[in-house]
Design a protein around this motif. Sequence first.
Motif, PDB file in Angstrom:
ATOM      1  N   SER A   1      21.155   5.519   7.458  1.00  0.00           N
ATOM      2  CA  SER A   1      20.179   6.435   8.028  1.00  0.00           C
ATOM      3  C   SER A   1      18.881   5.725   8.401  1.00  0.00           C
ATOM      4  CB  SER A   1      19.900   7.586   7.069  1.00  0.00           C
ATOM      5  OG  SER A   1      19.113   7.148   5.988  1.00  0.00           O
ATOM      6  N   TYR A   2      18.679   4.501   7.955  1.00  0.00           N
ATOM      7  CA  TYR A   2      17.499   3.713   8.314  1.00  0.00           C
ATOM      8  C   TYR A   2      16.186   4.423   7.976  1.00  0.00           C
ATOM      9  CZ  TYR A   2      20.968   1.041  10.873  1.00  0.00           C
ATOM     10  OH  TYR A   2      22.067   0.318  11.210  1.00  0.00           O
ATOM     11  N   GLY A   3      16.209   5.342   7.019  1.00  0.00           N
ATOM     12  CA  GLY A   3      15.000   6.064   6.635  1.00  0.00           C
ATOM     13  C   GLY A   3      14.549   7.101   7.646  1.00  0.00           C
ATOM     14  N   ILE A   4      15.447   7.507   8.507  1.00  0.00           N
ATOM     15  CA  ILE A   4      15.121   8.481   9.547  1.00  0.00           C
ATOM     16  C   ILE A   4      15.708   9.835   9.171  1.00  0.00           C
ATOM     17  CG2 ILE A   4      15.482   9.116  11.963  1.00  0.00           C
ATOM     18  CD1 ILE A   4      15.693   6.103  12.557  1.00  0.00           C
ATOM     19  N   ASP A   5      14.889  10.859   9.215  1.00  0.00           N
ATOM     20  CA  ASP A   5      15.357  12.230   9.036  1.00  0.00           C
ATOM     21  C   ASP A   5      15.481  12.858  10.417  1.00  0.00           C
ATOM     22  OD1 ASP A   5      15.340  12.155   6.221  1.00  0.00           O
ATOM     23  OD2 ASP A   5      13.192  12.543   6.204  1.00  0.00           O
ATOM     24  N   VAL A   6      16.698  13.167  10.813  1.00  0.00           N
ATOM     25  CA  VAL A   6      16.960  13.719  12.136  1.00  0.00           C
ATOM     26  C   VAL A   6      16.970  15.240  12.051  1.00  0.00           C
ATOM     27  CG1 VAL A   6      18.657  13.894  14.002  1.00  0.00           C
ATOM     28  CG2 VAL A   6      18.292  11.701  12.822  1.00  0.00           C
ATOM     29  N   VAL A   7      16.276  15.878  12.989  1.00  0.00           N
ATOM     30  CA  VAL A   7      16.331  17.325  13.135  1.00  0.00           C
ATOM     31  C   VAL A   7      16.633  17.630  14.596  1.00  0.00           C
ATOM     32  CG1 VAL A   7      14.827  17.897  11.193  1.00  0.00           C
ATOM     33  CG2 VAL A   7      13.821  17.487  13.424  1.00  0.00           C
ATOM     34  N   VAL A   8      17.301  18.752  14.832  1.00  0.00           N
ATOM     35  CA  VAL A   8      17.707  19.114  16.185  1.00  0.00           C
ATOM     36  C   VAL A   8      17.135  20.483  16.523  1.00  0.00           C
ATOM     37  CG1 VAL A   8      19.654  19.531  17.737  1.00  0.00           C
ATOM     38  CG2 VAL A   8      19.856  17.801  15.934  1.00  0.00           C
ATOM     39  N   ALA A   9      16.419  20.543  17.642  1.00  0.00           N
ATOM     40  CA  ALA A   9      15.888  21.809  18.158  1.00  0.00           C
ATOM     41  C   ALA A   9      16.322  21.932  19.613  1.00  0.00           C
ATOM     42  CB  ALA A   9      14.374  21.841  18.047  1.00  0.00           C
ATOM     43  N   ASP A  10      16.907  23.053  19.956  1.00  0.00           N
ATOM     44  CA  ASP A  10      17.350  23.288  21.325  1.00  0.00           C
ATOM     45  C   ASP A  10      17.474  24.795  21.522  1.00  0.00           C
ATOM     46  OD1 ASP A  10      18.846  23.692  23.698  1.00  0.00           O
ATOM     47  OD2 ASP A  10      19.782  21.726  23.484  1.00  0.00           O
ATOM     48  N   PRO A  11      16.647  25.364  22.394  1.00  0.00           N
ATOM     49  CA  PRO A  11      16.653  26.815  22.545  1.00  0.00           C
ATOM     50  C   PRO A  11      17.914  27.367  23.211  1.00  0.00           C
ATOM     51  CG  PRO A  11      15.274  25.844  24.225  1.00  0.00           C
ATOM     52  CD  PRO A  11      15.689  24.728  23.301  1.00  0.00           C
ATOM     53  N   LEU A  12      18.698  26.517  23.832  1.00  0.00           N
ATOM     54  CA  LEU A  12      19.880  26.992  24.557  1.00  0.00           C
ATOM     55  C   LEU A  12      21.201  26.650  23.872  1.00  0.00           C
ATOM     56  CD1 LEU A  12      18.781  26.106  28.202  1.00  0.00           C
ATOM     57  CD2 LEU A  12      18.416  28.223  26.925  1.00  0.00           C
ATOM     58  N   ALA A  13      21.149  25.792  22.869  1.00  0.00           N
ATOM     59  CA  ALA A  13      22.378  25.351  22.219  1.00  0.00           C
ATOM     60  C   ALA A  13      22.902  26.400  21.244  1.00  0.00           C
ATOM     61  CB  ALA A  13      22.132  24.043  21.478  1.00  0.00           C
TER      62      ALA A  13
END
Length: 86
Positions: free
Chosen positions: A1-13
């Motif tokens: 993960s390399y110390g990265i916190d991934v978040v996903v935001a998409d109003p159409l998905a």
Amino acid sequence: SYGIDVVVADPLAKPEIVYAELGQPLVPLQTLEDLDAIILAAPHRAYLGAQRGLVLSRLKPHGLLVDIGSALSPDELPTGLDYWSL
């Protein structure tokens, strides 16, 4: 993960599709703050128009905006952020 916190935001998905493909739940953009970086992978009109300020306000000062589709004009962006485009 390399110390990265991934978040996903998409109003159409669709949440179930995003989770099935990425293993990440969708989160409302309004709940995000103090982000080190934003990757604009799908340049929806909502993110390019009226909500552009909302998107950019989620970044920390001197944050990074990665514009995959070169949908934004660097001249129209506020100073103080790093901008990468493809």
